[in-house]
Design a protein around this motif. Structure first.
Motif, PDB file in Angstrom:
ATOM      1  N   LEU A 289       0.812  -1.254   0.094  1.00 20.09           N
ATOM      2  CA  LEU A 289       0.015   0.078   0.094  1.00 20.09           C
ATOM      3  C   LEU A 289       0.935   1.450  -0.046  1.00 20.09           C
ATOM      4  O   LEU A 289       0.342   2.238  -0.038  1.00 20.09           O
ATOM      5  CB  LEU A 289      -0.849   0.046   1.143  1.00 20.09           C
ATOM      6  CG  LEU A 289      -1.966  -0.988   1.321  1.00 20.09           C
ATOM      7  CD1 LEU A 289      -3.003  -1.010   2.583  1.00 20.09           C
ATOM      8  CD2 LEU A 289      -3.119  -0.509   0.040  1.00 20.09           C
ATOM      9  N   SER A 290       2.195   1.220   0.128  1.00 17.23           N
ATOM     10  CA  SER A 290       2.973   2.187   0.101  1.00 17.23           C
ATOM     11  C   SER A 290       2.899   3.250  -1.270  1.00 17.23           C
ATOM     12  O   SER A 290       2.907   4.466  -1.135  1.00 17.23           O
ATOM     13  CB  SER A 290       4.525   2.042   0.469  1.00 17.23           C
ATOM     14  OG  SER A 290       5.012   1.340  -0.492  1.00 17.23           O
ATOM     15  N   THR A 291       2.901   2.474  -2.348  1.00 17.07           N
ATOM     16  CA  THR A 291       2.804   3.182  -3.561  1.00 17.07           C
ATOM     17  C   THR A 291       1.675   2.514  -4.287  1.00 17.07           C
ATOM     18  O   THR A 291       1.981   1.289  -4.798  1.00 17.07           O
ATOM     19  CB  THR A 291       4.207   3.276  -4.463  1.00 17.07           C
ATOM     20  OG1 THR A 291       5.079   3.900  -3.514  1.00 17.07           O
ATOM     21  CG2 THR A 291       3.962   3.887  -5.677  1.00 17.07           C
ATOM     22  N   ARG A 292       0.699   3.030  -4.879  1.00 18.05           N
ATOM     23  CA  ARG A 292      -0.341   2.496  -5.479  1.00 18.05           C
ATOM     24  C   ARG A 292      -0.919   3.610  -6.574  1.00 18.05           C
ATOM     25  O   ARG A 292      -0.534   4.582  -6.486  1.00 18.05           O
ATOM     26  CB  ARG A 292      -1.353   2.099  -4.744  1.00 18.05           C
ATOM     27  CG  ARG A 292      -1.983   2.881  -3.816  1.00 18.05           C
ATOM     28  CD  ARG A 292      -3.055   2.162  -3.076  1.00 18.05           C
ATOM     29  NE  ARG A 292      -3.753   3.039  -2.249  1.00 18.05           N
ATOM     30  CZ  ARG A 292      -3.453   3.553  -0.771  1.00 18.05           C
ATOM     31  NH1 ARG A 292      -2.231   3.190  -0.528  1.00 18.05           N
ATOM     32  NH2 ARG A 292      -4.197   4.223  -0.243  1.00 18.05           N
ATOM     33  N   VAL A 293      -1.722   2.748  -7.453  1.00 19.67           N
ATOM     34  CA  VAL A 293      -2.293   3.963  -8.676  1.00 19.67           C
ATOM     35  C   VAL A 293      -3.801   3.633  -8.819  1.00 19.67           C
ATOM     36  O   VAL A 293      -3.993   2.526  -8.562  1.00 19.67           O
ATOM     37  CB  VAL A 293      -1.618   3.682 -10.006  1.00 19.67           C
ATOM     38  CG1 VAL A 293      -2.499   4.122 -11.049  1.00 19.67           C
ATOM     39  CG2 VAL A 293      -0.090   4.221  -9.951  1.00 19.67           C
ATOM     40  N   VAL A 294      -4.493   4.556  -8.878  1.00 23.01           N
ATOM     41  CA  VAL A 294      -6.013   4.607  -9.028  1.00 23.01           C
ATOM     42  C   VAL A 294      -6.259   5.379 -10.428  1.00 23.01           C
ATOM     43  O   VAL A 294      -5.670   6.332 -10.737  1.00 23.01           O
ATOM     44  CB  VAL A 294      -6.853   5.047  -8.003  1.00 23.01           C
ATOM     45  CG1 VAL A 294      -8.161   5.054  -8.338  1.00 23.01           C
ATOM     46  CG2 VAL A 294      -6.361   4.432  -6.638  1.00 23.01           C
ATOM     47  N   ILE A 295      -6.982   4.496 -11.334  1.00 24.81           N
ATOM     48  CA  ILE A 295      -7.351   5.282 -12.554  1.00 24.81           C
ATOM     49  C   ILE A 295      -8.731   5.338 -12.537  1.00 24.81           C
ATOM     50  O   ILE A 295      -9.382   4.316 -12.472  1.00 24.81           O
ATOM     51  CB  ILE A 295      -6.645   4.263 -13.787  1.00 24.81           C
ATOM     52  CG1 ILE A 295      -5.334   4.129 -13.829  1.00 24.81           C
ATOM     53  CG2 ILE A 295      -7.047   4.674 -15.205  1.00 24.81           C
ATOM     54  CD1 ILE A 295      -4.350   3.134 -14.697  1.00 24.81           C
ATOM     55  N   SER A 296      -9.102   6.483 -13.122  1.00 21.98           N
ATOM     56  CA  SER A 296     -10.704   6.653 -13.184  1.00 21.98           C
ATOM     57  C   SER A 296     -11.000   6.704 -14.461  1.00 21.98           C
ATOM     58  O   SER A 296     -10.372   7.775 -15.339  1.00 21.98           O
ATOM     59  CB  SER A 296     -11.058   8.034 -12.418  1.00 21.98           C
ATOM     60  OG  SER A 296     -12.381   8.541 -12.778  1.00 21.98           O
ATOM     61  N   VAL A 297     -12.082   5.850 -15.064  1.00 21.33           N
ATOM     62  CA  VAL A 297     -12.383   6.017 -16.598  1.00 21.33           C
ATOM     63  C   VAL A 297     -13.182   7.036 -16.739  1.00 21.33           C
ATOM     64  O   VAL A 297     -13.262   7.712 -17.853  1.00 21.33           O
ATOM     65  CB  VAL A 297     -13.316   4.679 -16.810  1.00 21.33           C
ATOM     66  CG1 VAL A 297     -13.576   4.548 -18.296  1.00 21.33           C
ATOM     67  CG2 VAL A 297     -12.272   3.243 -16.690  1.00 21.33           C
ATOM     68  N   ARG A 298     -14.188   7.318 -15.761  1.00 25.92           N
ATOM     69  CA  ARG A 298     -15.016   8.635 -16.001  1.00 25.92           C
ATOM     70  C   ARG A 298     -14.330  10.075 -15.932  1.00 25.92           C
ATOM     71  O   ARG A 298     -14.497  10.901 -16.736  1.00 25.92           O
ATOM     72  CB  ARG A 298     -15.978   8.710 -14.522  1.00 25.92           C
ATOM     73  CG  ARG A 298     -17.050   9.813 -14.882  1.00 25.92           C
ATOM     74  CD  ARG A 298     -18.052   9.811 -13.736  1.00 25.92           C
ATOM     75  NE  ARG A 298     -18.914  10.837 -13.732  1.00 25.92           N
ATOM     76  CZ  ARG A 298     -19.870  10.851 -12.742  1.00 25.92           C
ATOM     77  NH1 ARG A 298     -20.150   9.876 -11.867  1.00 25.92           N
ATOM     78  NH2 ARG A 298     -20.828  11.919 -12.800  1.00 25.92           N
ATOM     79  N   ASP A 299     -13.186  10.145 -15.095  1.00 26.58           N
ATOM     80  CA  ASP A 299     -12.379  11.519 -15.277  1.00 26.58           C
ATOM     81  C   ASP A 299     -11.366  11.449 -16.048  1.00 26.58           C
ATOM     82  O   ASP A 299     -10.685  12.373 -16.560  1.00 26.58           O
ATOM     83  CB  ASP A 299     -11.753  11.571 -13.742  1.00 26.58           C
ATOM     84  CG  ASP A 299     -12.704  11.801 -12.710  1.00 26.58           C
ATOM     85  OD1 ASP A 299     -13.682  12.392 -12.906  1.00 26.58           O
ATOM     86  OD2 ASP A 299     -12.343  11.624 -11.408  1.00 26.58           O
ATOM     87  N   GLN A 300     -10.989  10.116 -16.677  1.00 25.76           N
ATOM     88  CA  GLN A 300      -9.879   9.990 -17.698  1.00 25.76           C
ATOM     89  C   GLN A 300      -8.416  10.758 -16.965  1.00 25.76           C
ATOM     90  O   GLN A 300      -7.629  11.301 -17.571  1.00 25.76           O
ATOM     91  CB  GLN A 300     -10.015  10.489 -18.733  1.00 25.76           C
ATOM     92  CG  GLN A 300     -11.249   9.913 -19.584  1.00 25.76           C
ATOM     93  CD  GLN A 300     -10.769   8.508 -20.251  1.00 25.76           C
ATOM     94  OE1 GLN A 300      -9.919   8.370 -20.951  1.00 25.76           O
ATOM     95  NE2 GLN A 300     -11.303   7.525 -19.692  1.00 25.76           N
ATOM     96  N   LYS A 301      -8.316  10.085 -15.741  1.00 25.32           N
ATOM     97  CA  LYS A 301      -7.068  10.494 -15.300  1.00 25.32           C
ATOM     98  C   LYS A 301      -6.588   9.394 -14.255  1.00 25.32           C
ATOM     99  O   LYS A 301      -7.334   8.442 -13.994  1.00 25.32           O
ATOM    100  CB  LYS A 301      -7.384  11.590 -13.942  1.00 25.32           C
ATOM    101  CG  LYS A 301      -7.812  13.112 -14.706  1.00 25.32           C
ATOM    102  CD  LYS A 301      -8.131  14.127 -13.696  1.00 25.32           C
ATOM    103  CE  LYS A 301      -8.622  15.249 -14.285  1.00 25.32           C
ATOM    104  NZ  LYS A 301      -8.731  16.427 -13.188  1.00 25.32           N
ATOM    105  N   LEU A 302      -5.505   9.653 -14.051  1.00 28.18           N
ATOM    106  CA  LEU A 302      -4.506   8.612 -12.914  1.00 28.18           C
ATOM    107  C   LEU A 302      -3.871   9.294 -11.882  1.00 28.18           C
ATOM    108  O   LEU A 302      -3.394  10.260 -12.197  1.00 28.18           O
ATOM    109  CB  LEU A 302      -3.468   7.978 -14.109  1.00 28.18           C
ATOM    110  CG  LEU A 302      -2.558   6.874 -13.511  1.00 28.18           C
ATOM    111  CD1 LEU A 302      -1.928   6.133 -14.371  1.00 28.18           C
ATOM    112  CD2 LEU A 302      -1.341   7.444 -12.552  1.00 28.18           C
ATOM    113  N   MET A 303      -4.069   8.791 -10.834  1.00 29.02           N
ATOM    114  CA  MET A 303      -3.644   9.264  -9.607  1.00 29.02           C
ATOM    115  C   MET A 303      -2.596   8.413  -9.066  1.00 29.02           C
ATOM    116  O   MET A 303      -2.814   7.164  -8.847  1.00 29.02           O
ATOM    117  CB  MET A 303      -4.931   9.381  -8.601  1.00 29.02           C
ATOM    118  CG  MET A 303      -4.479  10.095  -7.315  1.00 29.02           C
ATOM    119  SD  MET A 303      -5.766  10.068  -6.182  1.00 29.02           S
ATOM    120  CE  MET A 303      -6.884  11.436  -6.757  1.00 29.02           C
ATOM    121  N   LEU A 304      -1.599   8.896  -8.474  1.00 30.98           N
ATOM    122  CA  LEU A 304      -0.227   8.268  -7.956  1.00 30.98           C
ATOM    123  C   LEU A 304      -0.551   8.534  -6.498  1.00 30.98           C
ATOM    124  O   LEU A 304      -0.359   9.806  -6.091  1.00 30.98           O
ATOM    125  CB  LEU A 304       1.094   8.667  -8.484  1.00 30.98           C
ATOM    126  CG  LEU A 304       2.099   8.054  -7.952  1.00 30.98           C
ATOM    127  CD1 LEU A 304       2.251   6.490  -7.939  1.00 30.98           C
ATOM    128  CD2 LEU A 304       3.544   8.626  -8.413  1.00 30.98           C
TER     129      LEU A 304
END
Length: 255
Positions: free
Chosen positions: A66-81
């Motif tokens: 859980l220290s480093t992970r990524v979330v990708i939103s299809v609705r927002d078309q954005k990637l969050m580190l």
């Protein structure tokens, strides 16, 4: 009898003799190879035993943390580190123009929990063109007309759930693209596209085994970054939290 006739007759006799010899050659050849096979059979057996004794080398991917992970939103078309429960960066991306799913040949983007299985392109230059995950030696500038290759960096994803079990064999990547003008809307053939500068920065921050969550909804709020239930884990994030005022936001168009 002339010398020419004797020469022709001698050649004719020689040719007839050569035609007669092959009648017995297949049998002689079979006997020759059978004796050779018996000779090398012990060496073949020793080679097989040596190969069986050698340990198999398997490529292992670290377990998700859980220290480093990524979330990708299809609705927002954005990637969050996310690093240690805080937002480290947000990048615009492009998911599949064919929708969501994991069926073979569908060219869709899979949903759910995945992880970084391989990273390719450590020292490749900005704009490097890849074919079959190998740099071709070609370099393209962004938005070069008539081209749409995989560029700059490749982050190869492996599915961890039934809903995305085919992701690795379908070659679902996070990668750079020449079509940077399409970033921010669904335009890919299943992969997650990013600008070359953004995917390079992400590549350097994302370790092997890092979890990647692809969701249909919007990106989660900062207050939920440390909530393990959001990402399907059963342990909270570890390490100190970062000041939200230092959050890097890389979304939006660039000059």
């Amino acid at each position: 009898m002339s010398r020419f006739r004797r020469s022709c007759l001698g050649r004719r006799n020689l040719l007839s003799a050569l035609r007669a010899r092959p009648l017995q050659f297949p049998r002689d050849k079979a006997g020759f190879w059978s004796s050779r096979a018996r000779m090398f059979r012990p060496f073949a057996l020793v080679g097989v035993l040596i190969l069986c004794a050698l340990p198999l080398r398997a490529v292992t991917v670290p377990a998700p943390t859980l220290s480093t992970r990524v979330v990708i939103s299809v609705r927002d078309q954005k990637l969050m580190l996310i690093e240690n429960g805080a937002i480290a960066a947000t990048y615009p991306i492009s998911t599949s123009k064919y929708g969501l799913g994991d069926a073979w040949g569908s060219l869709t983007t899979p949903l759910g929990l995945l992880q970084v299985a391989q990273k390719i392109g450590d020292h490749a230059p900005f704009g490097a063109v890849f074919h079959n995950r190998r740099w071709t030696g070609e370099i393209l500038m962004p938005n070069t007309p008539g081209r749409d290759p995989v560029m700059t960096r490749i982050i190869w994803l492996r599915g961890l759930q039934v809903s995305n079990a085919h992701a690795f064999k379908r070659c679902i990547y996070i990668h750079g693209t020449n079509e940077e003008r399409t970033i921010g809307r669904p335009a890919s053939f299943g992969c997650i596209r990013m600008r070359s500068s953004d995917v390079t920065a992400l590549y350097n921050q994302l370790p092997l085994g890092a979890p990647v969550e692809i969701v249909q909804d919007r990106l989660p709020k900062a207050s939920k970054m440390a909530d393990p239930e959001v990402y399907g884990f059963d342990a909270p994030a570890s390490g100190p939290k970062r000041d939200s005022s230092q959050t890097k936001i890389a979304s939006g168009p660039r000059a």
